[in-house]
Design an enzyme around this catalytic site. Structure first.
Site, PDB file in Angstrom:
ATOM      1  CG  HIS A  87       1.982  47.532 -21.809  1.00  0.00           C
ATOM      2  ND1 HIS A  87       1.258  47.198 -20.677  1.00  0.00           N
ATOM      3  CD2 HIS A  87       1.071  47.723 -22.793  1.00  0.00           C
ATOM      4  CE1 HIS A  87      -0.032  47.177 -20.983  1.00  0.00           C
ATOM      5  NE2 HIS A  87      -0.178  47.501 -22.262  1.00  0.00           N
ATOM      6  CG  HIS A 145      -1.520  55.427 -23.173  1.00  0.00           C
ATOM      7  ND1 HIS A 145      -1.944  55.092 -24.443  1.00  0.00           N
ATOM      8  CD2 HIS A 145      -2.126  54.550 -22.330  1.00  0.00           C
ATOM      9  CE1 HIS A 145      -2.777  54.055 -24.358  1.00  0.00           C
ATOM     10  NE2 HIS A 145      -2.887  53.706 -23.097  1.00  0.00           N
TER      11      HIS A 145
END
Length: 171
Positions: free
Chosen positions: A34, A115
């Site tokens: 995620h 990220h």
């Protein structure tokens, strides 16, 4: 209870992240790959009802997120985490600012660096070895994310979806 707001990338990008995570990330079984949009925070059941309304509002005003995982990077020396760097577009930065402003729970622990973590909790020497290998492999994946998710943490430390919000605003 502890909550967080994330965006899950496409299955293709998740599968790519998981090829590394199953070997290098001890949280592999606790959460799907995620992009964290808002760091974890504590909230009551009453708070969550207000947060859900806010997220409904926010999602209706924002278009799907366009992301580009452009390289493999590291948070060393702060932490031995390795990740797919998501280019920090104005769209992502603005979306993050809105979440911070409209959902004033918890403190941002870090500067927002979009990220997807692929490795963490390694020794310095493991980090150096693995980071060197992964950086040579690289990543170049574009994706469009049309949903964000409010997650909550279970007693075993794993995360599960409380509610999903579809990004339906105009670009």
């Amino acid at each position: 209870m502890k909550y967080g707001i994330v965006a899950f990338p496409s299955k293709k990008l998740q599968d790519l992240a998981n090829t590394y995570r199953k070997r290098y990330d001890p949280h592999y079984a606790k959460i799907t790959p995620h992009m964290t949009l808002k760091d974890s925070f504590d909230a009551t059941e009453e708070d969550i009802q207000a947060i859900v309304k806010q997220l409904d509002d926010i999602a209706s005003q924002h278009a799907p997120l366009k992301i580009h995982a452009s390289r493999i990077s590291s948070f060393f020396p702060t932490t031995n985490a390795i990740y797919f760097r998501i280019d920090p577009t104005e769209q992502l930065q603005a979306f993050h600012r809105v979440l911070e402003e409209k959902i004033p729970f918890g403190d941002s622990k870090h500067v927002f660096v979009p990220h997807i973590t692929i490795a963490q909790k390694m020794t310095d020497s493991e980090h150096d070895d693995i980071f060197g290998q992964l950086r040579m492999t690289g990543v170049d994946e574009k994706d469009s994310i049309d949903r964000i998710h409010l997650l909550y943490q279970l007693e075993d430390g794993s995360w599960t979806t409380y509610e999903t919000f579809r990004l339906t605003g105009a670009e």
